[in-house]
Design a protein around this motif. Structure first.
Motif, short mmCIF file in Angstrom:
data_model
loop_
_atom_site.label_atom_id
_atom_site.label_comp_id
_atom_site.label_asym_id
_atom_site.label_seq_id
_atom_site.Cartn_x
_atom_site.Cartn_y
_atom_site.Cartn_z
N THR A 48 0.83 -1.20 0.00
CA THR A 48 0.00 0.00 0.00
C THR A 48 0.86 1.25 0.00
OG1 THR A 48 -1.74 -1.16 1.23
CG2 THR A 48 -1.85 1.23 1.20
N PHE A 49 0.50 2.20 -0.83
CA PHE A 49 1.17 3.50 -0.86
C PHE A 49 0.68 4.33 0.33
CE2 PHE A 49 0.88 8.00 -2.27
CZ PHE A 49 2.24 8.27 -2.41
N GLY A 50 1.63 4.85 1.12
CA GLY A 50 1.24 5.64 2.28
C GLY A 50 2.42 5.92 3.18
N GLU A 51 2.14 6.18 4.46
CA GLU A 51 3.20 6.41 5.44
C GLU A 51 4.02 5.14 5.63
OE1 GLU A 51 3.97 9.32 6.79
OE2 GLU A 51 2.38 10.26 5.59
N TYR A 52 5.27 5.33 6.06
CA TYR A 52 6.18 4.19 6.20
C TYR A 52 5.78 3.33 7.40
CZ TYR A 52 10.54 1.58 6.75
OH TYR A 52 11.48 0.59 6.86
N GLU A 53 5.14 2.18 7.12
CA GLU A 53 4.77 1.19 8.13
C GLU A 53 5.06 -0.19 7.55
OE1 GLU A 53 1.09 1.91 10.52
OE2 GLU A 53 0.66 3.34 8.90
N ASP A 55 5.69 -3.10 8.65
CA ASP A 55 5.02 -4.27 9.20
C ASP A 55 3.64 -4.47 8.60
OD1 ASP A 55 7.21 -4.75 10.74
OD2 ASP A 55 6.39 -3.85 12.57
N ARG A 56 3.05 -3.38 8.11
CA ARG A 56 1.74 -3.47 7.45
C ARG A 56 1.89 -3.43 5.93
NH1 ARG A 56 -1.77 1.18 9.46
NH2 ARG A 56 -3.39 0.03 8.35
N ARG A 57 3.11 -3.62 5.46
CA ARG A 57 3.44 -3.60 4.03
C ARG A 57 2.96 -2.30 3.37
NH1 ARG A 57 1.62 -8.93 4.57
NH2 ARG A 57 -0.19 -8.71 3.20
N THR A 58 3.17 -1.19 4.08
CA THR A 58 2.79 0.14 3.62
C THR A 58 4.00 1.05 3.64
OG1 THR A 58 0.54 -0.12 4.47
CG2 THR A 58 1.29 2.12 4.10
N GLY A 59 4.13 1.89 2.62
CA GLY A 59 5.25 2.81 2.60
C GLY A 59 5.20 3.76 1.42
N PRO A 60 6.15 4.69 1.37
CA PRO A 60 6.19 5.66 0.27
C PRO A 60 6.65 5.00 -1.03
CG PRO A 60 8.09 5.93 1.68
CD PRO A 60 7.22 4.92 2.35
N ALA A 61 6.60 5.79 -2.10
CA ALA A 61 6.83 5.24 -3.44
C ALA A 61 8.20 4.59 -3.58
CB ALA A 61 6.66 6.34 -4.49
N ILE A 62 9.25 5.22 -3.04
CA ILE A 62 10.60 4.66 -3.24
C ILE A 62 10.75 3.34 -2.50
CG2 ILE A 62 11.69 5.90 -1.32
CD1 ILE A 62 13.14 5.24 -4.85
N SER A 66 11.46 -0.38 -4.17
CA SER A 66 12.53 -1.24 -3.66
C SER A 66 12.02 -2.65 -3.40
CB SER A 66 13.11 -0.65 -2.37
OG SER A 66 13.65 0.63 -2.61
N VAL A 67 10.79 -2.77 -2.89
CA VAL A 67 10.22 -4.10 -2.65
C VAL A 67 9.94 -4.79 -3.98
CG1 VAL A 67 8.29 -5.38 -1.67
CG2 VAL A 67 9.23 -3.42 -0.43
N ASP A 79 7.34 -16.28 -3.99
CA ASP A 79 7.61 -16.78 -5.35
C ASP A 79 6.29 -17.03 -6.08
OD1 ASP A 79 10.29 -16.68 -4.86
OD2 ASP A 79 10.49 -18.81 -4.39
N GLY A 80 6.29 -16.66 -7.35
CA GLY A 80 5.11 -16.89 -8.17
C GLY A 80 4.03 -15.83 -8.04
N LYS A 81 4.21 -14.87 -7.14
CA LYS A 81 3.22 -13.82 -6.94
C LYS A 81 3.71 -12.51 -7.55
CE LYS A 81 0.25 -16.13 -4.34
NZ LYS A 81 -1.15 -16.36 -4.77
N THR A 82 2.83 -11.80 -8.20
CA THR A 82 3.15 -10.49 -8.75
C THR A 82 2.76 -9.43 -7.74
OG1 THR A 82 2.74 -11.26 -11.00
CG2 THR A 82 2.74 -8.88 -10.65
N PRO A 83 3.67 -8.52 -7.36
CA PRO A 83 3.33 -7.48 -6.38
C PRO A 83 2.13 -6.66 -6.84
CG PRO A 83 5.69 -7.46 -6.85
CD PRO A 83 5.07 -8.39 -7.84
N ILE A 84 1.24 -6.36 -5.90
CA ILE A 84 0.09 -5.50 -6.16
C ILE A 84 0.27 -4.24 -5.32
CG2 ILE A 84 -2.42 -5.26 -5.99
CD1 ILE A 84 -2.57 -8.33 -6.21
N ILE A 85 0.27 -3.09 -5.96
CA ILE A 85 0.46 -1.82 -5.23
C ILE A 85 -0.86 -1.07 -5.22
CG2 ILE A 85 1.70 0.36 -5.15
CD1 ILE A 85 4.02 -0.95 -6.53
#
Length: 694
Positions: A48-53, A55-62, A66-67, A79-85
């Motif tokens: 998720t795009f948002g504040e840097y957290e 542990d909740r897989r949330t963070g800014p664009a950069i 990186s992930v 493995d085998g999963k495409t990241p969803i933003i």
């Protein structure tokens, strides 16, 4: 349904593009934000795009970049999963307009080119309302379009997300229907509480406490320490419940289920759930309806299985695991049985294990062998009769009318399993009952073909493959008849008008020979000397029919050549190519079975895109079929010194050499002979997928 839709956005045509780096989920009005916590439990690839957290897989664009690009060891995408933003507050249009794009989003702009966007067919963001009502890509529900309904729909989204779609079909949904989702539903609330793995598991780490209440003295559930009793409210907080809702939930549990969440705990609830007694039966039915929505429940059921002698076996994952192991062992033992005995054994196993396909564990893909057994039982029943016929035409009719379903069943059985141990067990079973049927059919066809020429061979002509203006010919390499039936069924389900026809392939059944035979320029092609690659020649130039010369012939005949990433001009006629069935067969061999459904999906999408572009008719043609047998097709010896070239199931004979295998006339020149492997054999070991012979 939402998870399936999001993940399907990652499907891609390898002939056209590389695997997408990410799926961008733009949501300008942040309508979907309420269910992101629920989706995180189901989709470890969701960011998720948002504040840097982190542990909740949330963070800014950069950080998100990186992930996606695997630059952070501590944040790996499975493995085998495409990241969803997920991009709350951002629209697809903002990403497209790079100059006007807000600075915080700019590091993500290039992902729209390396990745894909989860959008509607018209390129717009998926709103909640659009996803519910859309026939194409959505759920096709009947929802009122007034403002009150929209407010209620969005307000109830978290509840809606864990409601079975079938409960919503066949009704005109209005505000009241969405408001009712908030009313009493203690079964769902209990399952959501049990599934809150993060809050529940942390309390039991480093502890040997398995469960709570002393009223279950005869079970394997031990009494829990009182120091855990005051932590139940933590679960409520993790679920977004306030203290009032927790008290209401606790009150309903005590009144309806005679269970105290505070005093008794999760594992006592899991044991009661698994026993399915009294009012807990309806809670189980709610779980069984959509078990994937409650990912923490199976683990708790595994911990809470009682030691009593007689318990409901379908409730406990251990019971299913034990039965899968029993079935795996029985399938492996088929290797030593006669085909007749093996067929009887498979039908007996189906009686013993078939009911497990109705267990909740099958819905969670935890009973793959039970799923495969349904297809094995079809094989056992159908392969007791050979594919016969008094003539090649009679034999073809029998296959087209019904016996193609045997090939479908064999592929479906192997496609149902994922692990190597299960694949090995299936391979033993298929070799025992499917291989003799294949061998008998091939040998019978070859015997008939010695007595009478196949249509289209030995000077017999075949109808030309043509289309009128507004028609497109779509060539698919290796679209075997049974797979084409699956494609046609999917087309009919869309309401399209579909007709099917068959013809005999050119010999040898390799693409170089058989593809030109089903093209609209077949009359401009002829066979000279056989050569090493079974390639005919352009008749006018008498030069090998290279890709460029083939396209030149198409152009001269008035056919556009349309690349895989184009749709062409529908006012004329065209030829295009798509699909990777044959390529995947040669590379994956026995594992091809698991990729066929995806290939059919991609072909369907391609055809739909061509129809959307204005083509009035799509004629799908193919060149050849193939043999497939996990564990390996048999081998036959053909010395290399007798051949100019030797492929898997056919060979060009050197000079006047005499070979001890059958020969057939080359489709493009009846004076040239081709050596073919007898039966289902190959000229070499280790082939589970092969074609080229008769």
């Amino acid at each position: 349904a939402l998870v399936r839709s999001l993940e399907s956005a990652a499907r891609y045509n390898p002939n056209d593009v590389v695997r997408p780096a990410a799926i961008l989920w733009t949501d300008h009005d942040a309508q979907w934000q309420a269910i992101i916590p629920q989706l995180r439990r189901l989709m470890p690839q969701l960011l998720t795009f948002g504040e840097y957290e982190p542990d909740r897989r949330t963070g800014p664009a950069i950080w998100l970049r990186s992930v996606v690009d695997h630059a952070l060891e501590q944040h790996k995408i499975p493995d085998g999963k495409t990241p969803i933003i997920y991009l709350p507050g951002a629209s697809r249009q903002e990403l497209r307009a790079v100059q006007e794009c807000p600075d915080p989003l700019k590091p993500l702009v290039e992902l729209q080119y390396r990745g894909v966007c989860w959008t509607r067919k018209n390129g717009k963001d998926w709103s909640v309302e659009a996803f519910l009502v859309a026939e194409e890509g959505g759920l096709g529900l009947d929802v009122a379009r007034d403002a009150a309904t929209r407010r209620s729909m969005l307000g109830a989204l978290a509840e809606l997300a864990t409601t079975s779609v079938e409960r919503l079909r066949g009704r005109h949904l209005e505000a009241e229907d969405f408001d009712k989702l908030f009313s009493d539903d203690p079964a769902k609330d209990l399952l959501l509480w049990l599934s809150n793995v993060e809050a529940a598991s942390s309390r039991f780490k480093n502890s040997n406490v398995e469960a709570a209440s002393s009223r279950f003295k005869n079970s394997n559930v031990e009494a829990a320490s009182s120091r855990f009793r005051n932590t139940r409210q933590d679960d409520a907080s993790a679920l977004g419940w306030n203290s009032g809702r927790w008290r209401a939930f606790k009150s309903r549990c005590m009144a309806d289920l005679k269970f105290d969440p505070d005093e008794d705990g999760e594992l006592v609830a899991a044991e009661l759930l698994g026993k399915q007694e009294g009012p807990w039966r309806s809670v189980w039915e709610r779980f069984a309806e959509s078990p994937a929505l409650y990912p923490g429940v199976p683990e708790l059921l595994g911990k809470a299985m009682p030691r009593e002698l007689f318990v409901e076996p379908s409730s406990w994952p251990q019971s299913n695991e034990k039965e899968e192991a029993v079935l795996r062992k029985a399938l492996l033992e088929l290797e030593t049985k006669t085909p007749s005995a093996a067929r009887d054994q498979i039908l007996a196993l189906e009686k013993a294990h078939g009911m497990r396909r109705n267990w909740v564990w099958a819905k969670l893909d935890l009973a793959p062998l039970a799923d495969a057994l349904a297809h094995l039982a079809v094989l056992a029943a159908r392969t007791s009769s050979k594919l016969g016929g008094a003539s090649v035409a009679d034999m073809a009719k029998r296959y087209v009318d019904a016996d193609w379903e045997i090939d479908t069943a064999a592929l479906a059985a192997m496609a149902a399993v994922k692990s190597s141990a299960d694949a090995q067990a299936l391979s033993k079973a298929l070799n025992n009952i499917y291989r003799p049927w294949l061998e008998s059919a091939a040998e019978h066809l070859q015997g008939l073909a010695e007595k009478e020429p196949l249509p289209g061979h030995d000077g017999q002509t075949m109808d030309d493959v043509l289309v009128e203006s507004g028609g497109m010919i779509l060539f698919v390499d290796g679209l075997r008849y049974d797979v084409s039936q699956s494609l046609a069924a999917r087309m009919r389900a869309k309401g399209w008008s579909v007709t099917m026809s068959t013809r005999w392939a050119g010999l040898p059944t390799v693409t170089a020979t058989a593809k030109p035979a089903v093209s609209p320029v077949a009359e401009g092609i002829k066979g000279l000397s056989l050569g090493e690659d079974f390639l005919p020649a352009a008749a006018d130039a008498e030069k090998p029919l290279t890709t460029d010369r083939f396209r030149q012939l198409l152009s001269a005949a008035g056919y556009q050549y349309v690349r895989a990433d184009e749709t062409g001009d529908p006012s004329g006629r065209a030829w295009t190519e798509d699909g990777e069935l044959d390529k995947l067969g040669h590379s994956l061999q026995g594992k091809l079975a698991g990729r066929i459904e995806g290939q059919v999906d991609l072909l369907l999408e391609r055809i739909e895109s061509l129809l959307d572009a204005g083509w009035r008719e799509i004629r799908v043609v193919t060149d050849h079929g193939w043999l497939w047998l996990p564990g390996g097709l048999p081998t036959v010896d053909l010395p290399k010194y007798l051949t100019a070239s030797r492929w898997t199931r056919c060979a060009a004979i050197k000079g006047g050499s005499k070979v001890e295998v059958p020969t057939v006339r080359w489709y493009w020149n009846e004076h040239e002979r081709v050596a073919v492997a007898p039966g289902i054999a190959c000229f070499g070991a280790g082939n589970e997928y092969a074609h080229g012979g008769l």
